[in-house]
Design an enzyme around this catalytic site. Structure first.
Site, PDB file in Angstrom:
ATOM      1  N   VAL A  62       0.809  -1.229   0.000  1.00  0.00           N
ATOM      2  CA  VAL A  62       0.000   0.000   0.000  1.00  0.00           C
ATOM      3  C   VAL A  62       0.839   1.274   0.000  1.00  0.00           C
ATOM      4  CG1 VAL A  62      -2.036  -1.060   1.079  1.00  0.00           C
ATOM      5  CG2 VAL A  62      -0.275   0.006   2.528  1.00  0.00           C
ATOM      6  N   TYR A 155       3.923   5.216  15.286  1.00  0.00           N
ATOM      7  CA  TYR A 155       2.554   4.689  15.125  1.00  0.00           C
ATOM      8  C   TYR A 155       1.518   5.754  15.515  1.00  0.00           C
ATOM      9  CZ  TYR A 155      -1.129   1.055  15.626  1.00  0.00           C
ATOM     10  OH  TYR A 155      -2.259   0.271  15.514  1.00  0.00           O
ATOM     11  N   LYS A 159      -1.311   7.304  13.066  1.00  0.00           N
ATOM     12  CA  LYS A 159      -2.749   7.154  13.325  1.00  0.00           C
ATOM     13  C   LYS A 159      -3.391   8.507  13.650  1.00  0.00           C
ATOM     14  CE  LYS A 159      -2.903   2.564  12.875  1.00  0.00           C
ATOM     15  NZ  LYS A 159      -3.473   1.940  11.671  1.00  0.00           N
TER      16      LYS A 159
HETATM   17  N1  LIG Z   1      -4.541  -5.808  16.659  1.00  0.00           N
HETATM   18  C1  LIG Z   1      -4.753  -4.723  17.369  1.00  0.00           C
HETATM   19  O1  LIG Z   1      -4.776  -4.774  18.615  1.00  0.00           O
HETATM   20  C2  LIG Z   1      -4.970  -3.398  16.689  1.00  0.00           C
HETATM   21  C3  LIG Z   1      -5.362  -2.327  17.501  1.00  0.00           C
HETATM   22  C4  LIG Z   1      -5.578  -1.084  16.911  1.00  0.00           C
HETATM   23  C5  LIG Z   1      -5.423  -0.929  15.561  1.00  0.00           C
HETATM   24  N2  LIG Z   1      -5.017  -1.975  14.786  1.00  0.00           N
HETATM   25  C6  LIG Z   1      -4.859  -1.733  13.354  1.00  0.00           C
HETATM   26  O2  LIG Z   1      -5.575  -2.695  12.629  1.00  0.00           O
HETATM   27  C7  LIG Z   1      -4.974  -2.854  11.356  1.00  0.00           C
HETATM   28  C8  LIG Z   1      -4.818  -4.337  11.079  1.00  0.00           C
HETATM   29  O3  LIG Z   1      -3.915  -4.889  12.025  1.00  0.00           O
HETATM   30  P1  LIG Z   1      -4.014  -6.405  12.531  1.00  0.00           P
HETATM   31  O4  LIG Z   1      -4.121  -6.351  13.996  1.00  0.00           O
HETATM   32  O5  LIG Z   1      -5.027  -7.124  11.754  1.00  0.00           O
HETATM   33  O6  LIG Z   1      -2.526  -6.868  12.219  1.00  0.00           O
HETATM   34  P2  LIG Z   1      -1.969  -7.941  11.189  1.00  0.00           P
HETATM   35  O7  LIG Z   1      -0.490  -7.854  11.319  1.00  0.00           O
HETATM   36  O8  LIG Z   1      -2.645  -9.233  11.399  1.00  0.00           O
HETATM   37  O9  LIG Z   1      -2.434  -7.370   9.761  1.00  0.00           O
HETATM   38  C9  LIG Z   1      -1.808  -6.312   9.125  1.00  0.00           C
HETATM   39  C10 LIG Z   1      -1.661  -6.671   7.663  1.00  0.00           C
HETATM   40  O10 LIG Z   1      -1.110  -5.544   6.951  1.00  0.00           O
HETATM   41  C11 LIG Z   1      -0.187  -6.051   5.996  1.00  0.00           C
HETATM   42  N3  LIG Z   1       0.798  -5.045   5.625  1.00  0.00           N
HETATM   43  C12 LIG Z   1       1.820  -4.533   6.352  1.00  0.00           C
HETATM   44  N4  LIG Z   1       2.496  -3.642   5.635  1.00  0.00           N
HETATM   45  C13 LIG Z   1       1.904  -3.571   4.414  1.00  0.00           C
HETATM   46  C14 LIG Z   1       2.157  -2.831   3.232  1.00  0.00           C
HETATM   47  N5  LIG Z   1       3.164  -1.955   3.143  1.00  0.00           N
HETATM   48  N6  LIG Z   1       1.327  -3.038   2.183  1.00  0.00           N
HETATM   49  C15 LIG Z   1       0.296  -3.903   2.238  1.00  0.00           C
HETATM   50  N7  LIG Z   1       0.002  -4.630   3.331  1.00  0.00           N
HETATM   51  C16 LIG Z   1       0.809  -4.462   4.405  1.00  0.00           C
HETATM   52  C17 LIG Z   1       0.485  -7.224   6.707  1.00  0.00           C
HETATM   53  O11 LIG Z   1       1.093  -8.102   5.775  1.00  0.00           O
HETATM   54  C18 LIG Z   1      -0.706  -7.842   7.435  1.00  0.00           C
HETATM   55  O12 LIG Z   1      -1.331  -8.813   6.644  1.00  0.00           O
HETATM   56  C19 LIG Z   1      -3.649  -2.084  11.389  1.00  0.00           C
HETATM   57  O13 LIG Z   1      -3.799  -0.866  10.692  1.00  0.00           O
HETATM   58  C20 LIG Z   1      -3.440  -1.828  12.863  1.00  0.00           C
HETATM   59  O14 LIG Z   1      -2.704  -0.660  13.098  1.00  0.00           O
HETATM   60  C21 LIG Z   1      -4.801  -3.210  15.320  1.00  0.00           C
END
Ligand SMILES: NC(=O)c1ccc[n+]([C@@H]2O[C@H](COP(=O)([O-])OP(=O)(O)OC[C@H]3O[C@@H](n4cnc5c(N)ncnc54)[C@H](O)[C@@H]3O)[C@@H](O)[C@H]2O)c1
Length: 255
Positions: A62, A155, A159
């Site tokens: 992305v 981060y 965000k």
């Molecule tokens: N898990 C949590 O507790 C949590 C809390 C708040 C926010 N988030 C947000 O939720 C979103 C999803 O996170 P998640 O928890 O599912 O984590 P995750 O690591 O399971 O999923 C993140 C995905 O993004 C992909 N990714 C990373 N860099 C990329 C790039 N440059 N291009 C394309 N894809 C890329 C990774 O390969 C992965 O599949 C993120 O934006 C994260 O910041 C997660």
């Protein structure tokens, strides 16, 4: 959602995978955009089809303008302009304080979590042209958009910037019927929280701070994404919806 085209980034893992599955269950056409793990992307696509939806997988980083353009063009060639964008791709904080952070660490996070959101949003919008009609962009942000943490400057800045990107696009695109919202999760059990899933004591120490007493499930975030993308949320734009079991209300601990 039947017949609606939904692009989900980061759809091979965690919240993105849960969103792909949930939109599949709504019988949507889901484009599973993934970073590198094609087998995981195929598993997400299979989950979409099992729910009654259609699915394709498309690889794209992305943070790469050309790759985002190519991925959206591929989706459009099959299904036309997308109706919904769920931007879940993201990296977690480096855990490094600002005084120790390299420019490369800073850029890596900002490029993915903020510039990636800009690039995918822009391509989603230009793909639709000047058409007026129901459409929705939903960014998976975080409570760290406003609840800062030492070691999380990269981060939190990404965000926090995403909040302003969402709100700006919301007013720019409202006349065309495109709603733009953010979801702000707290602690969700995904690979991003891998340690909490393998270390029960660590998980308990974190869940202790959550008023509801437990971490969230990715499917719970996906349910919110489906709602925000749906006609039931037709008057909601520019919102940042917290889903954290009450965690972000606990900032006054020790005050
Ligand atoms: N898990 C949590 O507790 C949590 C809390 C708040 C926010 N988030 C947000 O939720 C979103 C999803 O996170 P998640 O928890 O599912 O984590 P995750 O690591 O399971 O999923 C993140 C995905 O993004 C992909 N990714 C990373 N860099 C990329 C790039 N440059 N291009 C394309 N894809 C890329 C990774 O390969 C992965 O599949 C993120 O934006 C994260 O910041 C997660």
């Amino acid at each position: 959602m039947t017949g609606r085209t939904v692009i989900v980034t980061g759809a091979e893992s965690g919240i993105g995978a849960a969103c792909a599955k949930a939109f599949g269950e709504q019988r949507a056409r889901v484009a599973v955009l993934y970073f590198a793990d094609s087998a995981a992307a195929e598993a997400s696509a299979a989950a979409v089809r099992a729910g009654g939806g259609e699915a394709i997988t498309v690889q794209a980083h992305v943070d790469d303008e050309g790759a985002v353009d190519a991925a959206f063009a591929e989706v459009e060639s099959q299904w036309g302009p997308a109706d919904v964008l769920i931007n879940s791709a993201g990296l977690n904080m480096s855990g490094v304080t600002v005084r120790a952070m390299t420019l490369a660490q800073w850029r890596r996070l900002l490029d993915t979590d903020l510039t990636g959101a800009f690039l995918t949003s822009r391509r989603f919008l230009t793909g639709r042209g000047e058409a007026v009609g129901d459409a929705a962009i939903i960014h998976i942000s975080s409570i760290h958009a406003y609840a800062v943490r030492a070691g999380g400057a990269d981060y939190c800045a990404a965000k926090g910037g995403l909040s302003n990107l969402v709100e700006t696009m919301a007013i720019e695109e409202a006349p065309r019927g495109i709603r733009v919202n953010a979801i702000e999760p707290g602690m969700i059990l995904t690979p991003m929280n891998a340690r909490a899933q393998r270390d029960a004591q660590y998980r308990q120490s974190l869940e202790h701070n959550i008023p509801m007493g437990r971490a969230g499930d990715p499917a719970e975030v996906a349910d919110l994404a489906v709602f925000l993308a749906s006609d039931k949320a037709r008057y909601i734009t520019g919102a940042r919806v917290v889903i954290d079991g009450g965690l972000s209300l606990m900032q006054a601990i020790g005050a």
